[in-house]
Design a protein around this motif. Sequence first.
Motif, PDB file in Angstrom:
ATOM      1  N   GLU A 190      -7.298  -5.716  -2.499  1.00 56.62           N
ATOM      2  CA  GLU A 190      -8.044  -4.967  -1.477  1.00 56.62           C
ATOM      3  C   GLU A 190      -7.444  -5.188  -0.097  1.00 56.62           C
ATOM      4  O   GLU A 190      -7.396  -4.271   0.731  1.00 56.62           O
ATOM      5  CB  GLU A 190      -9.514  -5.382  -1.495  1.00 56.62           C
ATOM      6  CG  GLU A 190     -10.282  -4.866  -2.699  1.00 56.62           C
ATOM      7  CD  GLU A 190     -10.292  -3.342  -2.761  1.00 56.62           C
ATOM      8  OE1 GLU A 190     -10.546  -2.698  -1.731  1.00 56.62           O
ATOM      9  OE2 GLU A 190     -10.023  -2.805  -3.854  1.00 56.62           O
ATOM     10  N   VAL A 191      -7.000  -6.416   0.180  1.00 53.31           N
ATOM     11  CA  VAL A 191      -6.358  -6.692   1.469  1.00 53.31           C
ATOM     12  C   VAL A 191      -5.059  -5.900   1.588  1.00 53.31           C
ATOM     13  O   VAL A 191      -4.764  -5.296   2.635  1.00 53.31           O
ATOM     14  CB  VAL A 191      -6.094  -8.203   1.636  1.00 53.31           C
ATOM     15  CG1 VAL A 191      -5.332  -8.471   2.931  1.00 53.31           C
ATOM     16  CG2 VAL A 191      -7.402  -8.981   1.624  1.00 53.31           C
ATOM     17  N   VAL A 192      -4.276  -5.880   0.514  1.00 55.77           N
ATOM     18  CA  VAL A 192      -3.019  -5.124   0.517  1.00 55.77           C
ATOM     19  C   VAL A 192      -3.286  -3.643   0.781  1.00 55.77           C
ATOM     20  O   VAL A 192      -2.554  -2.977   1.526  1.00 55.77           O
ATOM     21  CB  VAL A 192      -2.281  -5.300  -0.830  1.00 55.77           C
ATOM     22  CG1 VAL A 192      -1.101  -4.339  -0.936  1.00 55.77           C
ATOM     23  CG2 VAL A 192      -1.806  -6.729  -0.984  1.00 55.77           C
ATOM     24  N   ARG A 224       0.826  -1.199   0.000  1.00 60.47           N
ATOM     25  CA  ARG A 224       0.000   0.000   0.000  1.00 60.47           C
ATOM     26  C   ARG A 224       0.867   1.258   0.000  1.00 60.47           C
ATOM     27  O   ARG A 224       2.027   1.231   0.439  1.00 60.47           O
ATOM     28  CB  ARG A 224      -0.934   0.006   1.209  1.00 60.47           C
ATOM     29  CG  ARG A 224      -0.204   0.135   2.543  1.00 60.47           C
ATOM     30  CD  ARG A 224      -1.181   0.327   3.686  1.00 60.47           C
ATOM     31  NE  ARG A 224      -0.471   0.380   4.963  1.00 60.47           N
ATOM     32  CZ  ARG A 224       0.107   1.472   5.467  1.00 60.47           C
ATOM     33  NH1 ARG A 224       0.093   2.606   4.783  1.00 60.47           N
ATOM     34  NH2 ARG A 224       0.729   1.432   6.634  1.00 60.47           N
ATOM     35  N   VAL A 226      -5.958 -16.174  -0.616  1.00 61.01           N
ATOM     36  CA  VAL A 226      -7.242 -15.857  -1.240  1.00 61.01           C
ATOM     37  C   VAL A 226      -7.244 -16.410  -2.661  1.00 61.01           C
ATOM     38  O   VAL A 226      -6.182 -16.538  -3.289  1.00 61.01           O
ATOM     39  CB  VAL A 226      -7.524 -14.333  -1.271  1.00 61.01           C
ATOM     40  CG1 VAL A 226      -7.704 -13.794   0.137  1.00 61.01           C
ATOM     41  CG2 VAL A 226      -6.408 -13.595  -1.984  1.00 61.01           C
ATOM     42  N   ALA A 242      -9.436  -9.466  -4.833  1.00 60.47           N
ATOM     43  CA  ALA A 242      -9.635  -9.533  -3.383  1.00 60.47           C
ATOM     44  C   ALA A 242      -8.308  -9.356  -2.667  1.00 60.47           C
ATOM     45  O   ALA A 242      -8.222  -8.653  -1.646  1.00 60.47           O
ATOM     46  CB  ALA A 242     -10.276 -10.866  -3.007  1.00 60.47           C
ATOM     47  N   ALA A 243      -7.253  -9.964  -3.205  1.00 66.21           N
ATOM     48  CA  ALA A 243      -5.928  -9.820  -2.603  1.00 66.21           C
ATOM     49  C   ALA A 243      -5.472  -8.366  -2.615  1.00 66.21           C
ATOM     50  O   ALA A 243      -4.897  -7.869  -1.641  1.00 66.21           O
ATOM     51  CB  ALA A 243      -4.923 -10.698  -3.355  1.00 66.21           C
ATOM     52  N   VAL A 283      -2.128 -14.856   4.651  1.00 64.37           N
ATOM     53  CA  VAL A 283      -3.444 -14.767   4.008  1.00 64.37           C
ATOM     54  C   VAL A 283      -3.385 -15.477   2.665  1.00 64.37           C
ATOM     55  O   VAL A 283      -2.477 -15.232   1.869  1.00 64.37           O
ATOM     56  CB  VAL A 283      -3.885 -13.298   3.799  1.00 64.37           C
ATOM     57  CG1 VAL A 283      -5.248 -13.249   3.113  1.00 64.37           C
ATOM     58  CG2 VAL A 283      -3.922 -12.542   5.115  1.00 64.37           C
ATOM     59  N   HIS A 296       0.525  -5.900   4.557  1.00 69.81           N
ATOM     60  CA  HIS A 296       0.911  -7.115   3.850  1.00 69.81           C
ATOM     61  C   HIS A 296       1.495  -6.777   2.480  1.00 69.81           C
ATOM     62  O   HIS A 296       1.266  -5.703   1.937  1.00 69.81           O
ATOM     63  CB  HIS A 296      -0.298  -8.038   3.652  1.00 69.81           C
ATOM     64  CG  HIS A 296      -0.758  -8.708   4.909  1.00 69.81           C
ATOM     65  ND1 HIS A 296      -1.265  -8.012   5.980  1.00 69.81           N
ATOM     66  CD2 HIS A 296      -0.787 -10.028   5.255  1.00 69.81           C
ATOM     67  CE1 HIS A 296      -1.603  -8.862   6.942  1.00 69.81           C
ATOM     68  NE2 HIS A 296      -1.322 -10.088   6.515  1.00 69.81           N
ATOM     69  N   ASN A 355      -5.346  -2.266   2.613  1.00 68.94           N
ATOM     70  CA  ASN A 355      -5.783  -1.955   3.973  1.00 68.94           C
ATOM     71  C   ASN A 355      -4.909  -2.566   5.061  1.00 68.94           C
ATOM     72  O   ASN A 355      -5.277  -2.548   6.244  1.00 68.94           O
ATOM     73  CB  ASN A 355      -7.226  -2.440   4.163  1.00 68.94           C
ATOM     74  CG  ASN A 355      -8.213  -1.653   3.321  1.00 68.94           C
ATOM     75  OD1 ASN A 355      -8.596  -0.543   3.671  1.00 68.94           O
ATOM     76  ND2 ASN A 355      -8.615  -2.230   2.191  1.00 68.94           N
ATOM     77  N   THR A 356      -3.759  -3.104   4.676  1.00 75.08           N
ATOM     78  CA  THR A 356      -2.849  -3.718   5.654  1.00 75.08           C
ATOM     79  C   THR A 356      -1.415  -3.399   5.267  1.00 75.08           C
ATOM     80  O   THR A 356      -1.160  -2.715   4.270  1.00 75.08           O
ATOM     81  CB  THR A 356      -3.021  -5.255   5.680  1.00 75.08           C
ATOM     82  OG1 THR A 356      -2.588  -5.793   4.411  1.00 75.08           O
ATOM     83  CG2 THR A 356      -4.465  -5.655   5.936  1.00 75.08           C
ATOM     84  N   ILE A 391       0.631 -12.262   1.198  1.00 73.36           N
ATOM     85  CA  ILE A 391      -0.632 -12.768   0.675  1.00 73.36           C
ATOM     86  C   ILE A 391      -0.325 -13.639  -0.539  1.00 73.36           C
ATOM     87  O   ILE A 391       0.513 -13.273  -1.375  1.00 73.36           O
ATOM     88  CB  ILE A 391      -1.573 -11.623   0.261  1.00 73.36           C
ATOM     89  CG1 ILE A 391      -1.835 -10.700   1.455  1.00 73.36           C
ATOM     90  CG2 ILE A 391      -2.888 -12.170  -0.291  1.00 73.36           C
ATOM     91  CD1 ILE A 391      -2.624  -9.461   1.093  1.00 73.36           C
TER      92      ILE A 391
END
Length: 304
Positions: free
Chosen positions: A234-236, A177, A226, A231-232, A224, A241, A238-239, A197
Motif C-alpha cells: 500500500e505504501v508503494v 507503482r 513495516v 502494508a508495504a 520505511v 518508494h 502511494n509513493t 521499503i
Amino acid sequence: MDIKALRQFDLNSLVTLNVLLEEKHVTHAAEKLNLTQSAVSRSLSKLREALDDPILVKSGKHLALTNKAERLQPILSRILQQIQDVLKPEQFDPKTHQGTIRLATTDYGTHTLLPKLIPLLAEEAPNVQISAVDWPSNLLTELETNKVDLIIGGTKEPPADIFQRVLAHDYFQGVVREGHPLSGNITLEDYLSLNHIMISPSGHGNSVIDELLEQRGYKRNVSVRVPHFFAALEVVANTDHMILLPNHFIRRYVDDAKFRVIEPPFEIPEMKVSMFWHARMHQDPLHKWFRSFIYEKVYSKVKR
C-alpha cells in the motif's frame, strides 16, 4: 529422591520381585522369567537383604507373602506398569488426537497457507487447532523459548538446536507503482537513488539485501520499515518508494494495473522458504505428523 540408594539397588530385580510375589513359588517364577531356579534364588536372597524382610515364608507345603510383601505388591505392580507405559511407543492417530500447533509466519504466509491448510486439517485432524501468530521479530528465539512450535518463512541458517526443512525456493523482484519515474531496466545507480521499503518485524537491523550491498561497498536508503507485506504494498502504491518482494507474492497479489515489476540491477541469491522447529519438538508425534502434512499435502498445493 535418594539417588544414592537407588544406584546401590539393582532396579532390574524389581521385575523378579514382582513375579515372585505373583507366583509365590521360586521354580514357577524362574520359568515365567526364563531364568534358572538358582538365579532366581540368588535374586531372592539379595532382595531379602535389601528389604530387610524374608518376603516369602513357608506356610504348610506352600510359600506365603509376609505382611510387608503384601503391602509392597500393589505398589510394585503399579510402578512397573507406569514404567512400561513410559517405554511403550506413543500411538498417534490424527483423526482422534487433540492438540494445538502454534504457527508463526508472515501475513503473506498466512494468506497463502491457511486457506489451504484449514479445510484439509479439518478433514484429516478435526481436533487439532491452529494458533497463527505474526512473524516474530526475534525469530528463532521464539522457538527456543517455546513461544511457537513451527515457523514458516525465510531466514538465515539456524543454530544447531533448530531444525530446518526447505519447502521451496523463491527469488526477489522490485515493485514500484504504475507511473513511477523509473521503470523497465534500471541501473544500480538508479536503484541506490530511490527510497526503499523493508519488511522488518523488529523495525531495525539490516536485511540480506543490505548485507549483500554492503559487501560490494554500497548502501541503499531504507526510509520505511513495516512488519507486513500488504502494508508495504500500500505504501508503494502511494509513493515513489521501491520494495523487493518474493516472486510468488508478486504473481499472486501484485496487480499489473497498479504496479510495475522491475528486475534488480544486481544478482540476489535465491531465498529459501523453510519450516523451522526446535529439537525439543523433533520427535513429538503431533508435530512430526504436522510437519509432514504441511510438506506433502499443503505446501505442494500452494506451490501449484
